[in-house]
Design a protein around this motif. Structure first.
Motif, PDB file in Angstrom:
ATOM      1  N   ARG A  54      -8.123  48.172 -25.060  1.00  0.00           N
ATOM      2  CA  ARG A  54      -8.715  47.290 -25.950  1.00  0.00           C
ATOM      3  C   ARG A  54      -8.513  47.862 -27.574  1.00  0.00           C
ATOM      4  O   ARG A  54      -8.233  47.197 -28.351  1.00  0.00           O
ATOM      5  CB  ARG A  54     -10.308  47.510 -25.713  1.00  0.00           C
ATOM      6  CG  ARG A  54     -11.211  46.579 -26.469  1.00  0.00           C
ATOM      7  CD  ARG A  54     -12.882  46.908 -26.452  1.00  0.00           C
ATOM      8  NE  ARG A  54     -13.629  45.847 -26.980  1.00  0.00           N
ATOM      9  CZ  ARG A  54     -13.702  46.022 -28.353  1.00  0.00           C
ATOM     10  NH1 ARG A  54     -13.226  46.707 -29.149  1.00  0.00           N
ATOM     11  NH2 ARG A  54     -14.700  45.007 -28.658  1.00  0.00           N
ATOM     12  N   GLU A  73     -10.888  39.290 -31.805  1.00  0.00           N
ATOM     13  CA  GLU A  73     -10.723  38.067 -30.886  1.00  0.00           C
ATOM     14  C   GLU A  73     -10.179  38.406 -29.626  1.00  0.00           C
ATOM     15  O   GLU A  73     -10.868  38.215 -28.529  1.00  0.00           O
ATOM     16  CB  GLU A  73     -10.271  36.745 -31.356  1.00  0.00           C
ATOM     17  CG  GLU A  73     -10.209  35.600 -30.611  1.00  0.00           C
ATOM     18  CD  GLU A  73      -9.469  34.564 -31.248  1.00  0.00           C
ATOM     19  OE1 GLU A  73      -9.539  33.394 -30.587  1.00  0.00           O
ATOM     20  OE2 GLU A  73      -8.953  34.616 -32.270  1.00  0.00           O
ATOM     21  N   ALA A 115     -16.788  42.095 -18.186  1.00  0.00           N
ATOM     22  CA  ALA A 115     -18.064  41.881 -17.630  1.00  0.00           C
ATOM     23  C   ALA A 115     -18.129  40.904 -16.734  1.00  0.00           C
ATOM     24  O   ALA A 115     -19.011  40.772 -15.920  1.00  0.00           O
ATOM     25  CB  ALA A 115     -18.806  41.457 -18.948  1.00  0.00           C
ATOM     26  N   TRP A 116     -17.393  39.863 -16.691  1.00  0.00           N
ATOM     27  CA  TRP A 116     -17.561  38.991 -15.507  1.00  0.00           C
ATOM     28  C   TRP A 116     -17.207  39.615 -14.275  1.00  0.00           C
ATOM     29  O   TRP A 116     -17.692  39.355 -13.299  1.00  0.00           O
ATOM     30  CB  TRP A 116     -16.113  37.725 -15.821  1.00  0.00           C
ATOM     31  CG  TRP A 116     -16.101  36.719 -14.682  1.00  0.00           C
ATOM     32  CD1 TRP A 116     -16.725  35.508 -14.696  1.00  0.00           C
ATOM     33  CD2 TRP A 116     -15.443  36.760 -13.363  1.00  0.00           C
ATOM     34  NE1 TRP A 116     -16.752  34.795 -13.555  1.00  0.00           N
ATOM     35  CE2 TRP A 116     -15.965  35.592 -12.897  1.00  0.00           C
ATOM     36  CE3 TRP A 116     -14.858  37.692 -12.710  1.00  0.00           C
ATOM     37  CZ2 TRP A 116     -15.283  35.247 -11.581  1.00  0.00           C
ATOM     38  CZ3 TRP A 116     -14.032  37.511 -11.656  1.00  0.00           C
ATOM     39  CH2 TRP A 116     -14.454  36.061 -11.014  1.00  0.00           C
ATOM     40  N   GLU A 132     -19.987  41.413 -13.092  1.00  0.00           N
ATOM     41  CA  GLU A 132     -21.155  40.591 -12.394  1.00  0.00           C
ATOM     42  C   GLU A 132     -20.655  40.156 -10.903  1.00  0.00           C
ATOM     43  O   GLU A 132     -21.413  39.855 -10.066  1.00  0.00           O
ATOM     44  CB  GLU A 132     -21.339  39.599 -13.286  1.00  0.00           C
ATOM     45  CG  GLU A 132     -22.598  38.480 -12.873  1.00  0.00           C
ATOM     46  CD  GLU A 132     -22.806  37.448 -13.808  1.00  0.00           C
ATOM     47  OE1 GLU A 132     -23.519  36.556 -13.612  1.00  0.00           O
ATOM     48  OE2 GLU A 132     -22.209  37.456 -15.048  1.00  0.00           O
ATOM     49  N   ASN A 180     -12.497  41.155 -27.752  1.00  0.00           N
ATOM     50  CA  ASN A 180     -13.630  40.535 -27.334  1.00  0.00           C
ATOM     51  C   ASN A 180     -13.491  39.722 -25.914  1.00  0.00           C
ATOM     52  O   ASN A 180     -14.178  39.599 -24.917  1.00  0.00           O
ATOM     53  CB  ASN A 180     -14.333  39.620 -28.105  1.00  0.00           C
ATOM     54  CG  ASN A 180     -14.819  40.490 -29.284  1.00  0.00           C
ATOM     55  OD1 ASN A 180     -15.368  41.596 -29.317  1.00  0.00           O
ATOM     56  ND2 ASN A 180     -15.202  39.839 -30.512  1.00  0.00           N
ATOM     57  N   LYS A 181     -12.174  39.263 -25.954  1.00  0.00           N
ATOM     58  CA  LYS A 181     -11.736  37.993 -24.736  1.00  0.00           C
ATOM     59  C   LYS A 181     -11.478  39.337 -23.655  1.00  0.00           C
ATOM     60  O   LYS A 181     -12.086  39.045 -22.365  1.00  0.00           O
ATOM     61  CB  LYS A 181     -10.621  37.451 -24.887  1.00  0.00           C
ATOM     62  CG  LYS A 181     -10.781  36.247 -25.865  1.00  0.00           C
ATOM     63  CD  LYS A 181      -9.697  35.255 -25.794  1.00  0.00           C
ATOM     64  CE  LYS A 181      -9.379  34.585 -24.606  1.00  0.00           C
ATOM     65  NZ  LYS A 181      -8.326  33.505 -24.773  1.00  0.00           N
ATOM     66  N   ASP A 190     -13.309  42.249 -23.274  1.00  0.00           N
ATOM     67  CA  ASP A 190     -14.577  42.840 -22.950  1.00  0.00           C
ATOM     68  C   ASP A 190     -15.081  41.429 -21.926  1.00  0.00           C
ATOM     69  O   ASP A 190     -15.943  41.777 -20.998  1.00  0.00           O
ATOM     70  CB  ASP A 190     -15.481  42.783 -24.117  1.00  0.00           C
ATOM     71  CG  ASP A 190     -14.983  43.983 -24.827  1.00  0.00           C
ATOM     72  OD1 ASP A 190     -14.271  45.054 -24.304  1.00  0.00           O
ATOM     73  OD2 ASP A 190     -15.343  43.893 -26.117  1.00  0.00           O
ATOM     74  N   GLU A 191     -14.776  40.359 -22.064  1.00  0.00           N
ATOM     75  CA  GLU A 191     -15.377  39.074 -21.612  1.00  0.00           C
ATOM     76  C   GLU A 191     -14.823  39.193 -20.033  1.00  0.00           C
ATOM     77  O   GLU A 191     -15.873  38.908 -19.112  1.00  0.00           O
ATOM     78  CB  GLU A 191     -15.334  37.857 -22.140  1.00  0.00           C
ATOM     79  CG  GLU A 191     -16.038  37.658 -23.415  1.00  0.00           C
ATOM     80  CD  GLU A 191     -15.569  36.333 -24.340  1.00  0.00           C
ATOM     81  OE1 GLU A 191     -14.578  35.823 -23.592  1.00  0.00           O
ATOM     82  OE2 GLU A 191     -16.106  36.143 -25.219  1.00  0.00           O
ATOM     83  N   LYS A 192     -13.723  39.448 -19.795  1.00  0.00           N
ATOM     84  CA  LYS A 192     -13.215  39.484 -18.587  1.00  0.00           C
ATOM     85  C   LYS A 192     -13.851  40.547 -17.486  1.00  0.00           C
ATOM     86  O   LYS A 192     -14.056  40.649 -16.463  1.00  0.00           O
ATOM     87  CB  LYS A 192     -11.830  39.513 -18.833  1.00  0.00           C
ATOM     88  CG  LYS A 192     -10.871  38.728 -19.145  1.00  0.00           C
ATOM     89  CD  LYS A 192     -11.217  36.953 -18.700  1.00  0.00           C
ATOM     90  CE  LYS A 192     -10.432  35.862 -19.544  1.00  0.00           C
ATOM     91  NZ  LYS A 192     -10.798  34.615 -19.244  1.00  0.00           N
ATOM     92  N   THR A 227      -7.282  42.944 -13.315  1.00  0.00           N
ATOM     93  CA  THR A 227      -8.209  43.402 -14.237  1.00  0.00           C
ATOM     94  C   THR A 227      -9.216  44.365 -13.439  1.00  0.00           C
ATOM     95  O   THR A 227      -9.689  45.189 -14.162  1.00  0.00           O
ATOM     96  CB  THR A 227      -9.197  42.086 -14.339  1.00  0.00           C
ATOM     97  OG1 THR A 227      -8.276  41.079 -14.855  1.00  0.00           O
ATOM     98  CG2 THR A 227     -10.149  42.566 -15.571  1.00  0.00           C
ATOM     99  N   ASP A 238      -5.978  37.751 -16.685  1.00  0.00           N
ATOM    100  CA  ASP A 238      -6.969  38.002 -15.859  1.00  0.00           C
ATOM    101  C   ASP A 238      -7.002  37.708 -14.218  1.00  0.00           C
ATOM    102  O   ASP A 238      -6.569  36.470 -14.163  1.00  0.00           O
ATOM    103  CB  ASP A 238      -8.270  37.318 -16.235  1.00  0.00           C
ATOM    104  CG  ASP A 238      -9.516  37.728 -15.360  1.00  0.00           C
ATOM    105  OD1 ASP A 238      -9.597  38.663 -14.785  1.00  0.00           O
ATOM    106  OD2 ASP A 238     -10.381  36.816 -15.160  1.00  0.00           O
TER     107      ASP A 238
END
Length: 500
Positions: free
Chosen positions: A310, A317, A327-328, A331, A320-321, A323-325, A299, A391
């Protein structure tokens, strides 16, 4: 006609990439070079003002830190990371697969549960760091005394690590470790498994279930066996029983749609995204078209190119999954005072790569052009066919460990600097991005993709060569990594959480 020592990768690019050393005063795309340009490095083909985007692959790879003149070398001294994205262009179609491609078979092992294996190993798996020495001793003794009696067994493999205790029994760290080890205990390339614990660790053997006597999956604790030497002796009795069953397995024809291949790149250079990665992408497209699965990962090394991936998602769905990876990870690295642009290594930069954006745009090429059908967490069991994403960190042993735990029964690994790697029980193919590397490390490299840069091969043609080698390797042909003996020390589960 002489071959040009440079290539422009997209019509919108303002840099060219040297495919051979370019001397000062040479002509590149109608401009005169102002300094020497090494292979894999970039030369400006237009003036690029201070703060303007440098464009390669038709995408921004960063911004200039000074005025760059046409003919200048473009690298870390005048280009830096800037979190830009240019719009994704329309996705081109995947490599065209023929009806013959889709009907291809390989010679594999059919397991009792119906899954297809490319190898027939027996695993000796440690539940905790404390049992690693005993696991190695068991594997050594089994390979010396049992293996010679069974031509159908590829070997006894120690799967050892540095975790399992001194950690919380709950939370991300234990969840990831358990998921990874569970993936290996059920891995299709292990015809049998013996799991060894110490007895007092946090990661108890009871977490992995228990097989009955005579089954191909067994386990016990060293403390219950009465010590290390007695544990080895006890293991030999169990392994002889397991080997008697596993050694009967024979290869039979099965669809290449049952191949699950993990896609990796390490020690990348300026050619990786031009030669080896897109050629592997062609092979991945052909495999996906035949119903097989290709796992793209790392990732932290798709960062900057995730919008291109993407745009190929089969649903919101799945997009978006992904995108979540991302963003994690943003952070996660910020929490530790780091940046995702720290990723390009010194070796990457010597090979011509400058920013994580540039590295990522080349790295995603391994995934070809097929639709993205699913996104998985680290070491989660992969069930969807086609191109999927898992991921993982960019660190190759950790990433490949997650892919194999998820079910990859093969690995394909591109490199421009010369990474040495194996990942038993999954055979690992090594693809060099440049011919100089292949010539200097031929004993480690299975295919030379550098002939694409010299104009002696096409991406499509080399991709089909890789595809054919994937089928042959799945059928039992040994890779260079296997012949040398790589794979016992490359099991590296992702380490998350506190050490207590």
């Amino acid at each position: 006609m002489d071959k040009l020592p440079w290539i422009i990768l997209s019509a919108g690019d303002n840099v060219a990439v040297a495919t051979a050393t370019i001397a000062p005063g040479s002509t590149v795309a109608g401009i005169e070079t102002r300094e020497k340009i090494d292979p894999g490095h970039k030369v400006a083909i237009a003036d690029i003002p201070l703060g303007a985007a440098v464009v390669k692959y038709g995408q921004a790879i960063g911004r200039t830190t000074a005025d760059v003149k046409a003919g200048d070398h473009v690298h870390s001294h005048n280009l830096h990371f800037e979190n830009d994205r240019l719009a994704a262009t329309a996705n081109s179609a995947p490599e065209m697969a023929t009806s013959e491609d889709r009907a291809r078979t390989f010679m594999g092992y059919r397991r009792a549960d119906g899954r297809a294996a490319t190898r027939n190993y027996i695993g000796i798996i440690a539940s905790v760091n404390c049992s690693t020495t005993v696991c190695r001793a068991i594997a050594d003794e089994a390979n010396r005394t049992i293996l010679p009696h069974y031509e159908g067994i590829d070997g006894f493999v120690p799967i050892v690590h540095d975790q399992g205790c001194g950690m919380s029994s709950t939370g991300d760290g234990m969840n990831v470790l358990h998921r990874t080890l569970a993936g290996y205990t059920r891995h299709v390339n292990f015809g049998g498994v013996l799991m060894i614990g110490l007895g007092c660790e946090v990661n108890q053997l009871t977490l992995y279930g228990q097989s009955g006597a005579g089954a191909s999956k067994r386990h016990f604790n060293i403390q219950d066996a009465g010590g290390s030497r007695r544990a080895v002796e006890r293991a030999m009795g169990m392994l002889r029983e397991i080997a008697a069953d596993v050694g009967k397995e024979k290869r039979v024809p099965m669809s290449i749609g049952e191949i699950i291949i993990g896609l990796q790149c390490g020690g990348s250079d300026g050619f990786s995204g031009i030669t080896a990665n897109p050629a592997l992408g062609v092979a991945a497209d052909l495999l996906a078209a035949a119903g097989g699965t290709a796992i793209l990962s790392e990732t932290s090394e798709i960062y900057g190119a995730e919008h291109l991936l993407r745009s190929r998602a089969v649903s919101d769905e799945v997009a978006n999954k992904l995108d979540e990876k991302i963003a994690w990870w943003e952070e996660y690295v910020a929490l530790h005072g780091a940046s995702l642009d720290n990723n390009p290594s010194p070796g990457n930069k010597r090979g011509g790569l400058t920013t994580i954006l540039e590295k990522s745009l080349g790295a995603v090429a391994k995934g070809g052009r097929s639709p993205l059908t699913a996104v998985y967490g680290y070491a989660e069991r992969v069930t969807a066919p086609g191109l999927v994403f898992m991921d993982t960190p960019g660190y190759d042993p950790v990433s490949a460990t997650g892919q194999v735990a998820g079910g990859a029964n093969m690995i394909a690994f591109t490199t421009g600097r010369g990474s040495c790697f194996g990942c038993r029980p999954a055979p690992s193919l090594k693809l060099s991005s440049n011919s100089a590397l292949y010539a200097s490390m031929e004993e480690d490299m299975d295919i030379d993709c550098g002939t694409i840069a010299t104009g002696d091969a096409t991406i499509s043609g080399k991709g089909r060569e890789i595809f054919e080698l994937i089928v042959d390797t799945a059928s039992g042909k040994k890779t260079k990594s296997e012949l040398f003996g790589y794979g016992d020390n490359e099991f590296v589960p992702w380490h998350l959480g506190a050490t207590l």
